[in-house]
Every structure is written in C-alpha cells, then in structure tokens.
Design a protein around this motif. Structure first.
Motif, PDB file in Angstrom:
ATOM      1  N   GLU A   1      56.230  12.047  -6.429  1.00 46.57           N
ATOM      2  CA  GLU A   1      57.516  12.535  -6.927  1.00 46.57           C
ATOM      3  C   GLU A   1      58.335  13.157  -5.799  1.00 46.57           C
ATOM      4  O   GLU A   1      59.546  12.957  -5.696  1.00 46.57           O
ATOM      5  N   LEU A   2      57.666  13.920  -4.931  1.00 42.70           N
ATOM      6  CA  LEU A   2      58.378  14.563  -3.823  1.00 42.70           C
ATOM      7  C   LEU A   2      58.881  13.555  -2.801  1.00 42.70           C
ATOM      8  O   LEU A   2      59.797  13.857  -2.030  1.00 42.70           O
ATOM      9  N   SER A   3      58.273  12.357  -2.772  1.00 42.44           N
ATOM     10  CA  SER A   3      58.721  11.345  -1.817  1.00 42.44           C
ATOM     11  C   SER A   3      59.915  10.552  -2.329  1.00 42.44           C
ATOM     12  O   SER A   3      60.435   9.683  -1.619  1.00 42.44           O
ATOM     13  N   ASN A   4      60.328  10.819  -3.548  1.00 45.30           N
ATOM     14  CA  ASN A   4      61.478  10.120  -4.129  1.00 45.30           C
ATOM     15  C   ASN A   4      62.748  10.473  -3.343  1.00 45.30           C
ATOM     16  O   ASN A   4      63.087  11.650  -3.200  1.00 45.30           O
ATOM     17  N   PRO A   5      63.476   9.475  -2.824  1.00 46.18           N
ATOM     18  CA  PRO A   5      64.696   9.766  -2.037  1.00 46.18           C
ATOM     19  C   PRO A   5      65.752  10.534  -2.807  1.00 46.18           C
ATOM     20  O   PRO A   5      66.645  11.135  -2.199  1.00 46.18           O
ATOM     21  N   ASN A   6      65.650  10.541  -4.141  1.00 49.02           N
ATOM     22  CA  ASN A   6      66.637  11.273  -4.935  1.00 49.02           C
ATOM     23  C   ASN A   6      66.315  12.751  -5.070  1.00 49.02           C
ATOM     24  O   ASN A   6      67.053  13.482  -5.744  1.00 49.02           O
ATOM     25  N   HIS A   7      65.213  13.181  -4.454  1.00 54.25           N
ATOM     26  CA  HIS A   7      64.902  14.610  -4.492  1.00 54.25           C
ATOM     27  C   HIS A   7      66.039  15.387  -3.818  1.00 54.25           C
ATOM     28  O   HIS A   7      66.564  14.966  -2.774  1.00 54.25           O
ATOM     29  N   PRO A   8      66.452  16.522  -4.371  1.00 57.55           N
ATOM     30  CA  PRO A   8      67.604  17.269  -3.822  1.00 57.55           C
ATOM     31  C   PRO A   8      67.469  17.589  -2.332  1.00 57.55           C
ATOM     32  O   PRO A   8      68.460  17.470  -1.595  1.00 57.55           O
ATOM     33  N   LEU A   9      66.298  17.967  -1.886  1.00 56.07           N
ATOM     34  CA  LEU A   9      66.149  18.326  -0.473  1.00 56.07           C
ATOM     35  C   LEU A   9      66.242  17.101   0.431  1.00 56.07           C
ATOM     36  O   LEU A   9      66.819  17.174   1.531  1.00 56.07           O
ATOM     37  N   LEU A  10      65.684  15.984  -0.011  1.00 55.40           N
ATOM     38  CA  LEU A  10      65.794  14.774   0.808  1.00 55.40           C
ATOM     39  C   LEU A  10      67.240  14.283   0.858  1.00 55.40           C
ATOM     40  O   LEU A  10      67.709  13.796   1.899  1.00 55.40           O
ATOM     41  N   ARG A  11      67.941  14.409  -0.261  1.00 56.04           N
ATOM     42  CA  ARG A  11      69.364  14.053  -0.253  1.00 56.04           C
ATOM     43  C   ARG A  11      70.146  15.006   0.647  1.00 56.04           C
ATOM     44  O   ARG A  11      71.100  14.598   1.323  1.00 56.04           O
TER      45      ARG A  11
ATOM     46  N   CYS B   1      56.058  15.014   6.399  1.00 51.10           N
ATOM     47  CA  CYS B   1      57.011  14.591   7.433  1.00 51.10           C
ATOM     48  C   CYS B   1      58.439  14.534   6.899  1.00 51.10           C
ATOM     49  O   CYS B   1      59.399  14.852   7.625  1.00 51.10           O
ATOM     50  N   TYR B   2      58.569  14.102   5.645  1.00 48.19           N
ATOM     51  CA  TYR B   2      59.915  14.023   5.073  1.00 48.19           C
ATOM     52  C   TYR B   2      60.612  15.389   5.093  1.00 48.19           C
ATOM     53  O   TYR B   2      61.831  15.469   5.236  1.00 48.19           O
ATOM     54  N   TYR B   3      59.817  16.463   4.934  1.00 49.17           N
ATOM     55  CA  TYR B   3      60.417  17.801   4.792  1.00 49.17           C
ATOM     56  C   TYR B   3      60.192  18.691   6.015  1.00 49.17           C
ATOM     57  O   TYR B   3      60.662  19.835   6.013  1.00 49.17           O
ATOM     58  N   HIS B   4      59.501  18.197   7.031  1.00 53.55           N
ATOM     59  CA  HIS B   4      59.088  19.112   8.099  1.00 53.55           C
ATOM     60  C   HIS B   4      60.271  19.648   8.910  1.00 53.55           C
ATOM     61  O   HIS B   4      60.203  20.740   9.482  1.00 53.55           O
ATOM     62  N   ASP B   5      61.372  18.901   8.956  1.00 54.69           N
ATOM     63  CA  ASP B   5      62.546  19.356   9.718  1.00 54.69           C
ATOM     64  C   ASP B   5      63.705  19.737   8.810  1.00 54.69           C
ATOM     65  O   ASP B   5      64.868  19.657   9.214  1.00 54.69           O
ATOM     66  N   ILE B   6      63.403  20.174   7.585  1.00 59.29           N
ATOM     67  CA  ILE B   6      64.464  20.544   6.651  1.00 59.29           C
ATOM     68  C   ILE B   6      65.304  21.702   7.194  1.00 59.29           C
ATOM     69  O   ILE B   6      66.489  21.840   6.876  1.00 59.29           O
TER      70      ILE B   6
END
Length: 722
Positions: free
Chosen positions: A491-501, A539-544
């Motif tokens: 679920e967290l890897s979903n590109p529609n997650h607010p932080l990834l967007r 990795c998706y969130y490491h540089d947020i």
C-alpha cells in the motif's frame, strides 16, 4: 489506541522472561481445557431396567463386549468336531499278520513233504513211511506262531490250514488279504468294528474255497479286522484353538444405537449401557487426561516453533503475543458457533469462518505458522462439534476446517495485497463447497434440495465471512502492534500515496533518484535473503526531507543556478544534512511505520560530506570534521545499510559521463570499501560475503540501466519550398 499500544509494550517486556512466556502457554492451555471440558465429559444417564427409553441412546465410544465375545467363542468351540486319525499302518500290519499265518501253514506242508522224501530214500518200502497225524501237524504249525495268535484263534482254523494244500493255502491267502485290504482301507471306529467284520465275512462267504478252509479264512479275516480310526486329542485341541482365535471380538461401536427412543430397556440393552459407561456413577478421568495430553502436545509444538526462530527477540515476542490474540479470537468464534448445536441444525460447524485465523497469521507472522494453526483449529473443531456424542471426534467438520483454512492460506501466498483477501475468501468458499459435497457424497447419503441449498449458503458464508473478518481485523492488529506487513508495504508503494505524490510534484529529480535506488536495493536485498520489499519502500521515502528545500539538491536543479555557489560550505552542509532530520519529522507526522522512519534516519549513517568539507578546508578555515558529518545513527539493519550504499552508488554512477561496466564495478567497490573503512557498517549484521553479493547485484543492475546504446545517424532535414 495509544494506551493499548503501551499495554502491549509492557506485556512484550514481560515476555523477555522465560517464566512469563511459559505462563502465557499455561494460561492458554487452561482456557482451551475449560472450553472443551464439556465436549469430552462422559454422559451419565438416569435410567432403570425394564423402563422405556425417552430418547435414542448411542455409544459414546468403541468398547469390546467381552461377555458376548466369550459367548460367541463358546459357540464356535461347540461346533468343532472331534478329530479322528486314520492309522493306515494298521491295515498293513494286519495283512502281514494273516500272510505270515498262511505262510506258516505252507511251511508245515513243505517240511512234511521234505521229511517224506527223506524216508523214501532211507526205506524203499512205502508201507514203512510214517506220515504225521493232523494233531502233529497242528502242533508243528503252532510252533511257528505266537502265543497270542494261538490263543485268539480256534483249533478248527489250524486244522483246516494244515489239511489244505499249498495251492489252496495260496488262494485262501490272496482272497483273505484282499478282503482285509478292502475293509481296512476305510475308517473303522470302535463302533464300526463289528460291521466291518461282517462286511469282510460277506465278501469271503461267496468264494470257491472248500468249507473248512473258507471258514478258517473268514475267522482269520474277522480276526485281522480291527479299529483303525482313533481320537486325536492334539489335533482336536489345535482345531478348537483355531476356532476360538477366529472369533472376532464383539464390539459396541462409537455412535452405535444401543436403544431407540420408545423401546423397552431389557437386560441386554441395560448391560450394554453399563458397559459403555453410561450408567457408571463413578467419574471417569480418561477423557480429561486425553484432552490434557492433546492440548499439551499442541502447545508444546507451538512453543518450540517460536523457540527455534532466529528473529530479533522483540519481533519474536511481538509475533508470540500476536499469535496468542489471533488464536484466542479464532477459538472464541469456534466455541460460540459450536454452542449453536443446541438448535440441532445439521452441519452447523460449516458456518465457522475457518480461513480467518490462518490468513491473519499468514499475513502478519508466517506461512508455516499459519498452516500449523490450520491443523490445530481442525483438531479443536472436531472436538467442539461432536454433535452431543461425548468423547467422540467429528471428523467431517475437522476435515472441512482444515481444507478451508489451508485454502485461504495457500491462495494468499505471494499475493498479500488487501484486494486479494476478498478473492481468497471467494476461493475458500469454492473449496468449502466442494469439501462439503465430498463429505455428503462419500457415505452415499440422501439429501433434499433444501439441504443442498443450506450447505451452499454455509460454504459461501464461511469463505466470504473469513475474508471480511480478516480485512476488518487486519488494520486494528497492525496499528495496535505497529506491524509493517507485506500488505502495508504494498500500500505504501502505491504512487498515489500523498507523500510519494508530494515528492513527485515538489522534487521530481529526487523521485526519479528514489526509484532508481529502490531498484538497486530491492535486487540486492533479495540476493542475500533480506526484505527486498521493505528496502524498496524505504527507498521511496528515504529522501522525503528534500521536499522542504528541493532546489538545494542537484537532482532537482533543472537548468538552474546552484544556490550552494553563493553559500559558505558550513551552511550548505547544514542544509544537506538537515534533509535527514526533516524527512524523519515528515514521516512521523504522517504516522509512517517505524521501519521506514529508521531507513530515512540511517541511510547516511554518520558519513562525511566530503565535497563541502574539502571546500571548507580549501577556504583556510578551522574546520571541525564532525560538523560535516550526518548525525546518524549508523545503519542498524541489513536493509538500512543496503539502502545507504545504493543511495551513494546511484548518485555516483549518475555523475559519470560515460559509465562502462569496468568503471561501474570499480566505483561500487570503492564506495563499499569507504563505508567499511569509515565504520558505517559496524552496527548491522551484514557479513563480508553478503557485501560481496550486494556489490555484484549493484553492478548487474547498473549495467542493465546504463547499457550501451546504438548511435543513430542524424537524418538530413529537407526544407520543402512551396
């Protein structure tokens, strides 16, 4: 929810001690024993002899009816006939005896003839030759026989024999021996001896022998005929033993009807009721001992399963506590549904959402434990749904629960998305339906259309209900225990997650960099058996944190001036270093899992910002190296360490103008060596062999990304003038 989490943390601390872990299993065992106590408690009936049964009574267990068995065995023994053995050698002996008597008579004749010839030679006058008298010949014959024969035979036999010629004796002997053989080859019991003698007498009566010799032959034949069939005690006893052993024990089978409702309880039925323990006022402890042993075996196997795990103690304690909660919850539902048996609905056990417990344990803990739990629930279900027959197991419900639970567990293998749970429920419902049909058709039972419809509904309810309960309980358990499940990661890897967007919109270069790092880290983790999915999502969130000042990071400077050119190195270093702290704050604000936060905090460790550090040194300032290092902490897990190395490798390779396989491999090895020499990997459990595997994985992935491409020639543009 926070209070619940605090309580759980305190409980997990107690589980550090072996005593409290054992106490958990003891309490669990007591709960199980108490819940199933009534299902194994022997039933006691208050009935009397020669009264009418107010209900149909079945045997609660299979018991041997020793009285009936002994009665049946005695009947078998009575049917065994005495064994009589035919002594064939007796016939030969008697024939030899009679033959010797006739031969003795012939010898007497020969002796007399020889003696006469001698007298003729000595005295030529025949008148002077003295022939022996009959009495003398008889005496000569008796001299050749035994005293018993002489005593048993009459004088007329001897007289007839000595008066007969050798030819007559030969014929008489053959006839007599033949008659004896004919009679003695048949069985002659003690009662049949006289009949056998008469038979022989009738056979010799019509021969051509002269009267005296015929009578002698008859007497000799009668004398020869004796009993040749004798009782054999050993053979008889062996036959009786075989007959007794061939008798199968008479058993009152479990579930067998002893007395039907409305029938008179006679002596035999009363005895059987007493035999199976339904009239015994004394409490039987065997079922309770059996239940205790069964629960002990099951809980011991679960304990050793957790004992042999090599996970971190905190994770093992979390899994143990989580398993206990899911187990108790599933068993509670099982017990509640089993209590509905009082309504006498057939197949009420098929309503149990058997796949729920297995799917929850599979998603939250481990597939092996989920399979073990499925087996345990099927065993307990067969006890709880014993349909009122104390001490028995309902194997139909047990098989149904096992197949249903395994269907849910196996369908989710490798497909742990939340959207798959409902599909797993549908698949389980189908398996439930086929299992019920199999259990209905095997005994060749007859069912109405209404019953078929009822079973179809129970199968669907069980399967879909399992999925619904799993989807409802999963978020609650994940939140309470702070569990980062596979589903949560997906679920967290979903590109529609607010932080990834947020990263994509505010720092697109960082987003692309994160995706590239994720590919590297995922492949490397899978190569050494670490959690590749966790590394990818981390990795998706490491540089947020870079979204706070995206333009200060080179990957986001699209044809823009570098703001660090106008800043002193210490300020630039503070801005770069702060993205770790900023990222941690953002992730905590969004209640992200602690594992993702740890990767964001640890991916740089305490590494040195070499570019700005050397820039400060070139400026002639008094530089403190610690001011140009990240605050840490250093990587604590394999995933954090690999993400950190992948982050540096991707940035370094991207900076190369024309990366070749050789330069990529050299650069990867240099970065890994720098991390080792700087002590950045000292606090994680990566081995040198695993680092070698990680380096090789990085090189292979990067070679695939930066592979050689064909240079296409520029096409000449033709301007068409109009």
């Amino acid at each position: 929810m926070k209070k619940i989490q605090q309580y759980l943390i305190q409980i997990k601390k107690l589980l550090d001690y072996t005593f409290f872990r054992l106490l958990v299993f003891v309490v669990l065992g007591v709960v199980l024993f108490t819940s199933m106590y009534g299902n194994v408690k022997p039933e006691k009936l208050d009935i009397s002899l020669l009264t009418v049964a107010d209900k149909t009574i079945r045997s609660p267990a299979t018991v041997e009816d020793k009285i009936s068995t002994e009665k049946k065995r005695q009947e078998a023994l009575e049917q065994v006939q005495d064994v009589y053995t035919l002594k064939k050698e007796y016939s030969k002996n008697q024939v030899d005896l009679i033959t010797s008597i006739f031969d003795s008579a012939s010898e007497v004749n020969d002796d007399i003839e020889d003696e006469t010839k001698k007298q003729d030679v000595l005295d030529e006058d025949p008148i002077n030759v003295m022939e022996p008298t009959v009495e003398e010949e008889v005496t000569m014959l008796k001299g050749k026989l035994t005293d018993r024969v002489i005593k048993d035979l009459s004088e007329r036999v001897f007289t007839a024999l000595v008066q007969a010629s050798n030819d007559e004796l030969s014929i008489a002997k053959d006839l007599t021996v033949t008659a004896i053989n004919n009679v003695m080859n048949k069985r002659i019991s003690a009662d049949d001896v006289e009949n056998a003698k008469k038979s022989l007498e009738e056979e010799l009566k019509f021969t051509t022998l002269n009267g005296d010799l015929k009578n002698a032959a008859i007497e000799l034949g009668r004398y020869a005929v004796i009993q040749n069939e004798f009782y054999d005690p050993e053979a008889t006893e062996e036959l009786r033993k075989q007959a007794a052993e061939s008798v199968e024990p008479v058993k009152i089978l479990q579930g067998q009807i002893i007395i039907e409702e409305g029938k008179l309880i006679r002596q035999e039925e009363f005895r059987q009721l007493e035999l199976v323990g339904l009239l015994d006022n004394k409490q039987s402890y065997k079922p309770f001992i059996g239940l205790m042993i069964l629960i002990s075996i099951i809980l011991t196997s679960v304990y050793f399963y957790f004992y042999q795990l090599k996970d971190h103690p905190e994770k093992r304690q979390t899994d143990l506590l989580l398993f206990g909660i899911v187990f108790i919850l599933t068993f509670f539902i099982l017990k509640i549904i089993s209590m509905l048996q009082i309504f006498n609905y057939s197949g009420i056990g098929y309503l149990f959402p058997a796949a729920m417990g297995g799917m929850l344990i599979k998603i939250l803990i481990d597939e092996k434990l989920a399979i073990l739990s499925s087996i345990i629930f099927s065993i307990f279900g067969s006890i709880l749904f014993n349909e009122g027959v104390s001490g028995t197991l309902n194997f139909s419900v047990g098989i149904y629960i096992l197949f249903s639970a395994l269907a849910g567990v196996l369908f989710l293998s490798g497909q742990n998305q939340r959207s798959k749970i409902l599909q797993a429920g549908s698949f389980t419902a189908a398996v439930n339906l086929f299992t019920i049909w199999a259990l209905m058709f095997l005994p060749n039972g007859q069912f109405s259309g209404l019953e078929y419809g009822y079973y179809i509904l129970t199968a669907i309810f069980s399967g879909i209900g399992s999925a619904v309960l799993t989807m409802g309980l999963l978020p609650l358990l994940e939140t309470s225990f702070g569990i980062l499940s596979t589903m949560k990661l997906i679920e967290l890897s979903n590109p529609n997650h607010p932080l990834l967007r947020k990263i994509l919109m505010e720092a697109p270069g960082t987003y692309h960099h994160s995706v590239m790092v994720a590919n590297l880290a995922d492949a490397a983790c899978e190569a050494i058996g670490a959690n590749g999915l966790l590394a990818r999502v981390g990795c998706y969130y490491h540089d947020i944190g870079k979204t706070k000042r995206p333009n200060f990071f080179i990957e986001n400077q699209m044809h823009q001036e570098n703001p660090h050119d106008r800043l002193p190195p210490d300020k630039s270093a503070n801005i770069i270093i702060s993205h770790v702290k900023d990222g941690s704050a953002i992730l905590k604000k969004y209640n992200m899992p602690k594992e993702i936060i740890h990767i964001a905090e640890q991916h740089h460790g305490t590494t040195l910002l070499k570019f700005f550090y050397h820039k400060a040194l070139q400026g002639g300032e008094n530089v403190n190296e610690e001011d140009y290092r990240y605050p840490g902490p250093k990587a604590q897990t394999k995933e954090s360490a690999i993400v950190g190395i992948a982050d540096s490798v991707e940035a370094a390779v991207r900076s190369l103008n024309q990366p070749t396989p050789e330069t990529i491999e050299s650069l990867v090895k240099k970065i890994v060596a720098d991390r080792l020499q700087d002590g950045q990997l000292n606090e994680c459990d990566l081995t040198l062999k695993e680092l070698e595997t990680v380096s090789h994985s990085f090189c292979e992935t990067l070679k695939g990304i930066f592979h050689s491409r064909i240079e296409y020639p520029e096409m000449t543009k033709k301007v068409v003038q109009g």
